[in-house]
Scaffold this motif. Structure first.
Motif, PDB file in Angstrom:
ATOM      1  N   PHE A  36       0.810  -1.223   0.000  1.00  0.00           N
ATOM      2  CA  PHE A  36       0.000   0.000   0.000  1.00  0.00           C
ATOM      3  C   PHE A  36       0.848   1.280   0.000  1.00  0.00           C
ATOM      4  O   PHE A  36       0.292   2.388  -0.063  1.00  0.00           O
ATOM      5  N   GLU A  37       2.177   1.134   0.014  1.00  0.00           N
ATOM      6  CA  GLU A  37       3.044   2.307  -0.090  1.00  0.00           C
ATOM      7  C   GLU A  37       3.524   2.543  -1.522  1.00  0.00           C
ATOM      8  O   GLU A  37       4.342   3.429  -1.768  1.00  0.00           O
ATOM      9  N   SER A  38       3.004   1.769  -2.461  1.00  0.00           N
ATOM     10  CA  SER A  38       3.403   1.929  -3.870  1.00  0.00           C
ATOM     11  C   SER A  38       2.780   3.199  -4.460  1.00  0.00           C
ATOM     12  O   SER A  38       1.800   3.741  -3.932  1.00  0.00           O
ATOM     13  N   TYR A  39       3.331   3.624  -5.595  1.00  0.00           N
ATOM     14  CA  TYR A  39       2.799   4.820  -6.259  1.00  0.00           C
ATOM     15  C   TYR A  39       1.372   4.600  -6.733  1.00  0.00           C
ATOM     16  O   TYR A  39       0.514   5.483  -6.581  1.00  0.00           O
ATOM     17  N   ASP A  40       1.064   3.431  -7.317  1.00  0.00           N
ATOM     18  CA  ASP A  40      -0.295   3.221  -7.837  1.00  0.00           C
ATOM     19  C   ASP A  40      -1.315   3.203  -6.702  1.00  0.00           C
ATOM     20  O   ASP A  40      -2.455   3.650  -6.880  1.00  0.00           O
ATOM     21  N   ALA A  41      -0.927   2.717  -5.510  1.00  0.00           N
ATOM     22  CA  ALA A  41      -1.832   2.774  -4.356  1.00  0.00           C
ATOM     23  C   ALA A  41      -2.099   4.223  -3.964  1.00  0.00           C
ATOM     24  O   ALA A  41      -3.244   4.611  -3.681  1.00  0.00           O
ATOM     25  N   GLN A  42      -1.060   5.030  -3.948  1.00  0.00           N
ATOM     26  CA  GLN A  42      -1.219   6.435  -3.584  1.00  0.00           C
ATOM     27  C   GLN A  42      -2.005   7.199  -4.646  1.00  0.00           C
ATOM     28  O   GLN A  42      -2.770   8.118  -4.333  1.00  0.00           O
ATOM     29  N   HIS A  43      -1.846   6.808  -5.913  1.00  0.00           N
ATOM     30  CA  HIS A  43      -2.541   7.476  -7.015  1.00  0.00           C
ATOM     31  C   HIS A  43      -4.047   7.199  -6.976  1.00  0.00           C
ATOM     32  O   HIS A  43      -4.861   8.118  -7.105  1.00  0.00           O
ATOM     33  N   TYR A  44      -4.425   5.930  -6.801  1.00  0.00           N
ATOM     34  CA  TYR A  44      -5.841   5.558  -6.868  1.00  0.00           C
ATOM     35  C   TYR A  44      -6.568   5.662  -5.533  1.00  0.00           C
ATOM     36  O   TYR A  44      -7.797   5.641  -5.493  1.00  0.00           O
ATOM     37  N   LYS A  45      -5.815   5.750  -4.450  1.00  0.00           N
ATOM     38  CA  LYS A  45      -6.392   5.893  -3.116  1.00  0.00           C
ATOM     39  C   LYS A  45      -7.495   4.852  -2.870  1.00  0.00           C
ATOM     40  O   LYS A  45      -7.238   3.658  -2.965  1.00  0.00           O
ATOM     41  N   GLU A  46      -8.721   5.301  -2.543  1.00  0.00           N
ATOM     42  CA  GLU A  46      -9.782   4.346  -2.175  1.00  0.00           C
ATOM     43  C   GLU A  46     -10.220   3.463  -3.339  1.00  0.00           C
ATOM     44  O   GLU A  46     -10.914   2.462  -3.134  1.00  0.00           O
ATOM     45  N   TYR A  47      -9.819   3.802  -4.559  1.00  0.00           N
ATOM     46  CA  TYR A  47     -10.182   2.995  -5.731  1.00  0.00           C
ATOM     47  C   TYR A  47      -9.105   1.960  -6.084  1.00  0.00           C
ATOM     48  O   TYR A  47      -9.263   1.218  -7.049  1.00  0.00           O
ATOM     49  N   PHE A 105      -1.993   1.757 -18.175  1.00  0.00           N
ATOM     50  CA  PHE A 105      -0.600   1.419 -18.513  1.00  0.00           C
ATOM     51  C   PHE A 105       0.337   2.536 -18.076  1.00  0.00           C
ATOM     52  O   PHE A 105       1.421   2.275 -17.538  1.00  0.00           O
ATOM     53  N   SER A 106      -0.083   3.778 -18.268  1.00  0.00           N
ATOM     54  CA  SER A 106       0.748   4.922 -17.890  1.00  0.00           C
ATOM     55  C   SER A 106       0.982   4.957 -16.380  1.00  0.00           C
ATOM     56  O   SER A 106       2.113   5.168 -15.922  1.00  0.00           O
ATOM     57  N   VAL A 107      -0.080   4.724 -15.600  1.00  0.00           N
ATOM     58  CA  VAL A 107       0.067   4.724 -14.141  1.00  0.00           C
ATOM     59  C   VAL A 107       0.936   3.552 -13.696  1.00  0.00           C
ATOM     60  O   VAL A 107       1.811   3.693 -12.841  1.00  0.00           O
ATOM     61  N   GLY A 108       0.699   2.369 -14.289  1.00  0.00           N
ATOM     62  CA  GLY A 108       1.490   1.191 -13.930  1.00  0.00           C
ATOM     63  C   GLY A 108       2.958   1.383 -14.239  1.00  0.00           C
ATOM     64  O   GLY A 108       3.830   1.005 -13.434  1.00  0.00           O
ATOM     65  N   LEU A 109       3.250   1.974 -15.388  1.00  0.00           N
ATOM     66  CA  LEU A 109       4.636   2.231 -15.774  1.00  0.00           C
ATOM     67  C   LEU A 109       5.282   3.235 -14.829  1.00  0.00           C
ATOM     68  O   LEU A 109       6.428   3.039 -14.382  1.00  0.00           O
ATOM     69  N   LYS A 110       4.556   4.284 -14.502  1.00  0.00           N
ATOM     70  CA  LYS A 110       5.094   5.299 -13.594  1.00  0.00           C
ATOM     71  C   LYS A 110       5.373   4.693 -12.222  1.00  0.00           C
ATOM     72  O   LYS A 110       6.388   5.006 -11.580  1.00  0.00           O
ATOM     73  N   SER A 111       4.490   3.798 -11.785  1.00  0.00           N
ATOM     74  CA  SER A 111       4.693   3.140 -10.495  1.00  0.00           C
ATOM     75  C   SER A 111       5.981   2.327 -10.494  1.00  0.00           C
ATOM     76  O   SER A 111       6.768   2.380  -9.541  1.00  0.00           O
ATOM     77  N   ASN A 112       6.214   1.582 -11.571  1.00  0.00           N
ATOM     78  CA  ASN A 112       7.441   0.775 -11.651  1.00  0.00           C
ATOM     79  C   ASN A 112       8.689   1.644 -11.746  1.00  0.00           C
ATOM     80  O   ASN A 112       9.728   1.311 -11.169  1.00  0.00           O
ATOM     81  N   LEU A 113       8.597   2.730 -12.477  1.00  0.00           N
ATOM     82  CA  LEU A 113       9.755   3.617 -12.615  1.00  0.00           C
ATOM     83  C   LEU A 113      10.103   4.271 -11.278  1.00  0.00           C
ATOM     84  O   LEU A 113      11.273   4.367 -10.913  1.00  0.00           O
ATOM     85  N   LYS A 114       9.095   4.717 -10.551  1.00  0.00           N
ATOM     86  CA  LYS A 114       9.336   5.314  -9.232  1.00  0.00           C
ATOM     87  C   LYS A 114       9.917   4.284  -8.266  1.00  0.00           C
ATOM     88  O   LYS A 114      10.748   4.594  -7.410  1.00  0.00           O
ATOM     89  N   LYS A 149      11.982   2.025  -8.846  1.00  0.00           N
ATOM     90  CA  LYS A 149      13.412   1.790  -9.048  1.00  0.00           C
ATOM     91  C   LYS A 149      14.233   2.475  -7.957  1.00  0.00           C
ATOM     92  O   LYS A 149      15.292   1.986  -7.566  1.00  0.00           O
ATOM     93  N   SER A 150      13.735   3.589  -7.460  1.00  0.00           N
ATOM     94  CA  SER A 150      14.454   4.284  -6.387  1.00  0.00           C
ATOM     95  C   SER A 150      13.833   4.015  -5.016  1.00  0.00           C
ATOM     96  O   SER A 150      14.541   3.835  -4.025  1.00  0.00           O
TER      97      SER A 150
END
Length: 282
Positions: A184-195, A255-264, A266-267
């Motif tokens: 739940f600390e991933s970028y996609d979790a933070q992006h979609y929040k309750e969804y 796909f854009s959100v998933g890719l951004k999550s994976n790229l973030k 990396k760090s």
């Protein structure tokens, strides 16, 4: 609720009931807990959906096809991981084995396999592949295993602490428990929040961070040895999350959100889902 706990989010069950549930942040364990949690008698009702595809081999919708494609691609990666922990005996228990694909695959690679799956329909599909599964963990008696795997299962099990202790007892000395769960600390979790689809209330009873899951297993004398990302999960989860948020899949946006999550990740190392490998301490 303890005085240090508080409501983190309120989420809707999008797949079955339409009911709302709260995610309570447990500060001591650094995990989120679904509240209220269905009773053991009521919990199976929340899995009564044709959309719950981990219990099927369906390939009808776009989400079905994506899920099944990823599942096939992941078999080799999972095998490579458990091979790194194997002994001469190569005994494997897969908990939440679904329709038996992983066990069928590993049984052809010299592993002696056993599995647990509570869903009757899934067990029948596994049996058609030559894989006989136990209905529950209590049915596994007088055995210990080199490797026990739970692929997106731990978040579903009631009585978390008791289940972890039970799993530990089924491991050989120096055995390894391999657990994949959403983060739940991933970028996609933070992006979609309750969804965010990986909250999947109330089927997901517990929601883990890296810090939280490590702390819980340390309390059960299990040492974290390795963490691996599940890169495909961010795309699949984002596809479902778009559907929940906008009533449409929006595959390009997902796909854009998933890719951004994976790229973030990396760090940050906070991928959408992570595989944790815990070794049993003597």
């Amino acid at each position: 609720m303890n005085t240090t706990d508080h409501i983190f989010l309120t989420c809707k069950d999008h797949s079955v009931s339409g009911e709302n549930f709260e995610l309570i942040w447990n500060e001591h364990q650094d995990i989120l807990i679904t509240s209220p949690q269905p009773s053991l008698e009521d919990l199976p009702n929340y899995y009564e959906s044709e959309d719950y595809i981990s219990h099927t081999d369906a390939s009808k919708t776009l989400v079905d096809k994506a899920y099944q494609w990823v599942k096939r691609r992941m078999l080799s990666k999972k095998l490579q991981l458990i091979n790194s922990f194997s002994t001469e005996e190569k005994t494997l228990l897969d908990v939440g084995a679904g329709t038996g694909d992983f066990l069928h695959f590993t049984s052809q690679k010299d592993w002696k396999v056993s599995g647990v799956e509570p869903n009757e329909k899934a067990r029948k599909l596994a049996k058609a592949k030559g894989i006989d599964l136990f209905e529950n963990l209590d049915a596994v008696k007088n055995q210990q295993f080199d490797v026990i795997t739970l692929w997106h299962v731990l978040e579903h099990v009631p009585n978390l602490e008791e289940q972890i202790q039970h799993l530990r007892s089924l491991l050989q000395p120096d055995g390894v428990l391999v657990i994949a769960v959403p983060n739940f600390e991933s970028y996609d979790a933070q992006h979609y929040k309750e969804y965010w689809a990986a909250y999947d209330v109330p089927r997901h009873l517990w929601h883990f961070s890296k810090k939280g899951i490590t702390r819980i297993f340390k309390e059960h004398e299990m040492e974290l040895k390795q963490v691996e990302p599940l890169n495909f999960d961010s795309f699949y989860v984002s596809l479902l999350s778009e559907k929940y948020k906008n009533n449409a899949s929006h595959p390009l946006k997902a796909f854009s959100v998933g890719l951004k999550s994976n790229l973030k990740a990396k760090s940050t190392k906070n991928h959408s889902s992570l595989i944790y490998c815990f070794k049993k301490l003597k």
